[in-house]
Design a protein around this motif. Structure first.
Motif, PDB file in Angstrom:
ATOM      1  N   THR A   1      -2.976  -1.518  -9.283  1.00  0.00           N
ATOM      2  CA  THR A   1      -3.555  -1.039 -10.540  1.00  0.00           C
ATOM      3  C   THR A   1      -3.012  -1.742 -11.771  1.00  0.00           C
ATOM      4  O   THR A   1      -3.552  -1.553 -12.849  1.00  0.00           O
ATOM      5  CB  THR A   1      -3.322   0.471 -10.692  1.00  0.00           C
TER       6      THR A   1
ATOM      7  N   LEU B   1       0.825  -1.200   0.000  1.00  0.00           N
ATOM      8  CA  LEU B   1       0.000   0.000   0.000  1.00  0.00           C
ATOM      9  C   LEU B   1       0.860   1.251   0.000  1.00  0.00           C
ATOM     10  O   LEU B   1       0.443   2.309  -0.416  1.00  0.00           O
ATOM     11  CB  LEU B   1      -0.924   0.010   1.211  1.00  0.00           C
ATOM     12  N   ARG B   2       2.108   1.103   0.513  1.00  0.00           N
ATOM     13  CA  ARG B   2       3.024   2.240   0.435  1.00  0.00           C
ATOM     14  C   ARG B   2       3.792   2.107  -0.869  1.00  0.00           C
ATOM     15  O   ARG B   2       4.596   1.182  -1.019  1.00  0.00           O
ATOM     16  CB  ARG B   2       3.987   2.213   1.631  1.00  0.00           C
ATOM     17  N   PRO B   3       3.579   2.972  -1.861  1.00  0.00           N
ATOM     18  CA  PRO B   3       4.234   2.782  -3.155  1.00  0.00           C
ATOM     19  C   PRO B   3       5.740   2.997  -3.025  1.00  0.00           C
ATOM     20  O   PRO B   3       6.187   3.834  -2.245  1.00  0.00           O
ATOM     21  CB  PRO B   3       3.598   3.848  -4.035  1.00  0.00           C
TER      22      PRO B   3
ATOM     23  N   ASN C   1       2.189  -0.088  -9.532  1.00  0.00           N
ATOM     24  CA  ASN C   1       1.380  -0.280  -8.347  1.00  0.00           C
ATOM     25  C   ASN C   1       0.684  -1.616  -8.514  1.00  0.00           C
ATOM     26  O   ASN C   1      -0.036  -1.831  -9.487  1.00  0.00           O
ATOM     27  CB  ASN C   1       0.367   0.862  -8.247  1.00  0.00           C
TER      28      ASN C   1
ATOM     29  N   SER D   1      -5.919   4.445   2.423  1.00  0.00           N
ATOM     30  CA  SER D   1      -4.493   4.589   2.748  1.00  0.00           C
ATOM     31  C   SER D   1      -3.809   5.424   1.684  1.00  0.00           C
ATOM     32  O   SER D   1      -3.003   6.300   1.983  1.00  0.00           O
ATOM     33  CB  SER D   1      -3.811   3.228   2.807  1.00  0.00           C
ATOM     34  N   GLN D   2      -4.138   5.130   0.425  1.00  0.00           N
ATOM     35  CA  GLN D   2      -3.470   5.837  -0.661  1.00  0.00           C
ATOM     36  C   GLN D   2      -3.930   7.282  -0.758  1.00  0.00           C
ATOM     37  O   GLN D   2      -3.177   8.144  -1.178  1.00  0.00           O
ATOM     38  CB  GLN D   2      -3.718   5.106  -1.969  1.00  0.00           C
TER      39      GLN D   2
END
Lengths: 434, 408
Positions: free
Chosen positions: A177, A65-67, A174, B263-264
């Motif tokens: 996506t 979730l943290r890119p 990501n 979150s994003q």
């Protein structure tokens, strides 16, 4: 001739075909009034529902979730004392991801005043005081130092800067996506015995929890169907478990049934009912034998089911009471005249009248109990043989940090639910609606 | 059966004697902290004696007199069999409470027997008369069972929150309040929660979130419900049906995608995020409840308003809403209750102790470092406002619960 004909035609009243302008306006107004509701439900309920299917076929963990991004650390090398001294601006760059490349990485920085660059690293350019570096695609675990050498002028020395405004941009895949799919999550869910035991526990919990709440509610409604002093008070009291926040009542049960310092166990042991305290929420099963056959009683699951019945009986009690009070009393008088005993009156008059509400309540409560997460999570955390599907979603997605697997279990929950809901719709068209 | 009446009398007496003794004994234990072991067998015998007195005395006419005689007989029987220790405690320990418990036992058994065995004889009884007695006994047991079952956890919750760590560990049975220490130490858990654990903030946050959820829900659901109940448009019946389906979608299915997306977007650890999710889950319920009520209002009133030149908006504001105040009240209370009690999203979304709701705050107390009485005090703080509102507006809330709520 023709004119007369037309008149005759016009005088015959025919219903308008299609919808008229008035009705169209009404429909437009209705859509206008419903649109906000529609949109918010689309965004927060339907959207996530579909997104859940999407996530369930993705290899995505909590960490994704943290890119990934390129981290930059900027420092000044060399201690320039006078005009013309050499100084180096050093940028340390690092790809935060251990397994993903980042594309189109561009570093941008504003050069400090009074800095005259000499050697510009490859791929970098200076325009005015803006320093840009096109670094292209960087691989995972990438580390790099960029050195910008130059000399200083008076303006540089005069200022006491802390210059950390370098910005790095870049694109990375990501997982959420991209178009990479996997059925791994579903294999993981259906593989192994765990899933089937979880499914079984879910159904036990749902069936017995719903049934218990209904039976208790029916009993309570019988008690309060006659009018007496203090009836309003008791009705209010009986609703307490349902109205109170789930955290409050769940923790109270945990404290009450604690094996070491719980009041209930202390009562049982001190009064000599049991020899040693019972760990109601922690013990998976109690073994006993019936006619020589060894059997197991699922203790923790039963306690959780008891909690469910305790917390939700008020709801069925309210509905059943409301239905009972609308039953025509003539029938009871007639039955009384015919010599029907109280039990017979209950079996042959009251119960048949309540079958409709009982079955609708059962189906709805069944669905809601199946959806329940909070209660079991707070009571046992899904341990000691009480893990239901909903708790499993949480465990997989957040405790084990595998969002994809959690979403796959959620899909199973949803599929089971749709089955129930269609059953409900099928029956509710015949029985009284709510 | 020629003696069915006798059998019923004996059984009823034994049941009430035993049950009442257990209840009185346990209550005595919990109130005083002395371990009172109820003498169930002796109490059952005393109950039988009382039942016989009540049935035989029924012929004497006066019910009060037969109850007094029954209590006296029971007292003698109980004291004789238990050697003057009906609760297995010497009489000089907690004498006052023991006396009260004994009186409660004698009174309740006499009353229960008199109430259940009215019209009973020792001879043969018809099936009808027998069943009347069975039902009375069952109902009586039901009252006792339900009252204890519901009240006991709440009693334990409140009393535990008023105890100190040592006394809790020393004797878990002792739920008495030690008034001799003064008022301030009694509430020390609460004081500590508000001073050290930030519960004042949690309370405010919960109140703000719940009220805002109610307002947002009404803002969306009133026009929606009006459209569904009054205006004709294609797909109307399908829509009013599918509303119910939407609120059967389990929160746990929504939580993973919402967690990922929020979150994003940076909405996760914020109250805005909660205020997007809560109304979305309550609007379908509210819409469903309101449209049912709007449908029951006479359409002629609104038509008259339209004829007199009001706009639709004017009709809703000046005619429909004032008429549906009771429904609005029940919907508001019900939505408030859902938002106040909500646990899952608050637990998943909020990490920052400055914006915890009460539910989230109490969960944070559930660790081995925080003493149990603090946890229970937190539970009391979370429960009291919602129960107070419930008792205050019980009529509306009960209406709301039955009107649309099958959810929970």
């Amino acid at each position: 001739m023709t004119v007369v004909d037309n008149d005759a035609k016009g005088s015959v009243a025919t219903p308008p075909k299609g919808i008229g302008p008035m009705q169209r306006r009404e429909a437009r107004l209705a859509f206008f009034m419903l649109a906000p509701t529609f949109l918010i439900i689309l965004a927060i309920v339907m959207g996530p529902l579909l997104a859940n299917f999407w996530i369930s076929v993705k290899p995505v963990g909590l960490a994704d979730l943290r890119p990934p991004s390129v981290l930059v650390n900027e420092r000044e090398r060399g201690k320039p004392k006078a005009v013309g001294d050499a100084v180096t601006l050093e940028y340390r760059l690092r790809n935060s991801s251990q397994d993903k490349e980042i594309r189109d990485v561009v570093l941008t920085d504003t050069l400090p005043a009074g800095f005259i660059p000499d050697v510009v690293p490859e791929g970098c350019a200076i325009e005015g005081s803006t320093f840009t570096c096109d670094l292209g695609t960087v691989p995972e675990k990438w580390r790099e130092r960029l050195r910008l050498e130059g000399t200083v002028q008076a303006a540089f020395l005069a200022e006491d800067r802390i210059d950390h405004n370098a910005v790095v941009t870049g694109d990375s895949d990501n997982v959420l996506t991209n178009l990479e799919f996997t059925l791994e999550n579903f294999y993981a869910v259906f593989d192994g015995d765990e899933f089937w035991s979880v499914l079984r526990v879910s159904f036990y919990y749902t069936i017995f929890g719903t049934g218990g709440a209904l039976v208790l509610g029916l009993f309570a409604a019988q008690l309060l169907n006659t009018s007496f002093k203090g009836r309003g008070f008791l009705r209010g009291l009986f609703l307490f478990p349902y109205v109170s926040p789930v955290i409050a009542v769940a923790f109270t049960w945990v404290v009450l049934f604690d094996p070491f310092s719980g009041t209930f166990n202390a009562l049982l042991t001190k009064m000599g009912v049991v020899a040693s305290p019972i760990n109601f929420f922690g013990q998976r099963a109690v073994e006993f034998s019936l006619f020589g056959i060894p059997l197991e009683f699922p203790l923790a699951l039963s306690t959780v089911i008891a909690f469910e019945a305790w917390r939700y009986f008020p709801l069925s009690f309210l509905f059943i009471l409301a239905r009972m009070q609308s039953v025509n009393t003539d029938m009871y008088e007639a039955a009384e005249m015919d010599g029907a005993t109280p039990m017979q009156q209950f079996w042959y008059i009251s119960l048949p009248q309540l079958v409709g509400i009982l079955s609708v309540l059962f189906l709805l409560r069944f669905i809601w109990t199946f959806n329940k997460f909070d209660d079991i999570f707070l009571l046992t955390g899904g341990n000691a043989g009480t893990r239901t599907l909903t708790v499993d979603v949480y465990e997989k997605a957040f405790a084990l940090s595998n969002l994809g697997a959690g979403a796959a279990v959620a899909v199973v929950v949803f599929v089971v639910l749709v089955t129930f809901a269609s059953l409900f719709l099928h029956f509710s068209s015949k029985e009284e609606g709510l | 059966m020629p003696y069915s009446g006798t059998l019923i009398t004996v059984l009823t007496g034994a049941i009430w004697g035993a049950v009442s003794m257990i209840v009185c004994g346990v209550t005595l234990t919990l109130v005083t902290g002395e371990i009172a072991i109820p003498q169930v067998g002796a109490a059952a015998l005393a109950g039988i004696a009382s039942a016989l007195v009540v049935v035989l005395g029924g012929g004497l006419g006066r019910i009060v007199r037969s109850m007094l005689i029954s209590a006296a007989v029971m007292f003698v029987v109980l004291m004789a069999i238990t050697f003057a220790a009906p609760f297995s405690l010497p009489l000089e320990r907690a004498s006052l409470f023991q006396a009260v418990a004994l009186l409660a036992f004698l009174g309740s058994v006499s009353f229960a027997n008199a109430a259940c065995l009215k019209g009973t004889t020792l001879g043969a009884m018809t099936r009808y008369d027998r069943e009347v007695v069975y039902i009375r006994v069952f109902k009586g047991l039901g009252f006792v069972l339900f009252t204890i079952m519901v009240a006991l956890p709440f009693y334990v919750m409140v009393m535990t929150s008023l105890k100190s760590q040592q006394s809790l560990l020393g004797n878990p049975l002792d739920l008495s309040i030690d008034l001799s220490q003064g008022i301030a130490p009694l509430f020390r858990s609460y004081v500590e929660l508000f001073t050290k654990y930030n519960f004042g903030t949690y309370l405010t946050v919960s109140a703000v979130v719940s009220v805002a959820t109610v307002l947002l829900t009404l803002l969306f659901s009133v026009p929606g419900a009006y459209a569904v109940s009054r205006l004709r448009f294609p797909g109307r019946s399908m829509l009013s049906r599918s509303i119910l389906l939407i609120y059967m979608v389990p929160a746990i299915v929504l939580v993973i995608p919402l967690y990922a997306v929020f979150s994003q977007l940076g909405l996760r650890n914020s109250l805005i995020g909660l205020l997007i999710v809560y109304p979305a889950t309550t609007i379908p319920v509210a819409l469903y409840m309101l449209q049912g009520y709007f449908r029951g209002l006479p359409a002629e009133l609104e038509e008259a308003g339209l004829m007199d030149g009001l706009t639709r908006m004017g009709v809703i504001l000046k005619i429909t809403l004032p008429l549906s105040l009771p429904a609005l009240a029940s919907v508001s209370l019900y939505v408030f209750m859902i938002a106040w009690n909500e646990f899952l999203f608050a637990f998943m979304f909020l990490d920052d102790p400055d914006i915890f709701t009460l539910s989230r705050g109490v969960v944070a107390l559930n660790s081995s470092e925080v003493p149990r009485q603090h946890l229970m005090a937190g539970a009391v703080i979370a429960t009291v406002p919602v129960l107070a509102i419930f008792l205050w507006f019980e009529r509306f809330l009960v209406q709301g619960l039955t009107a649309g709520s099958v959810k929970g």
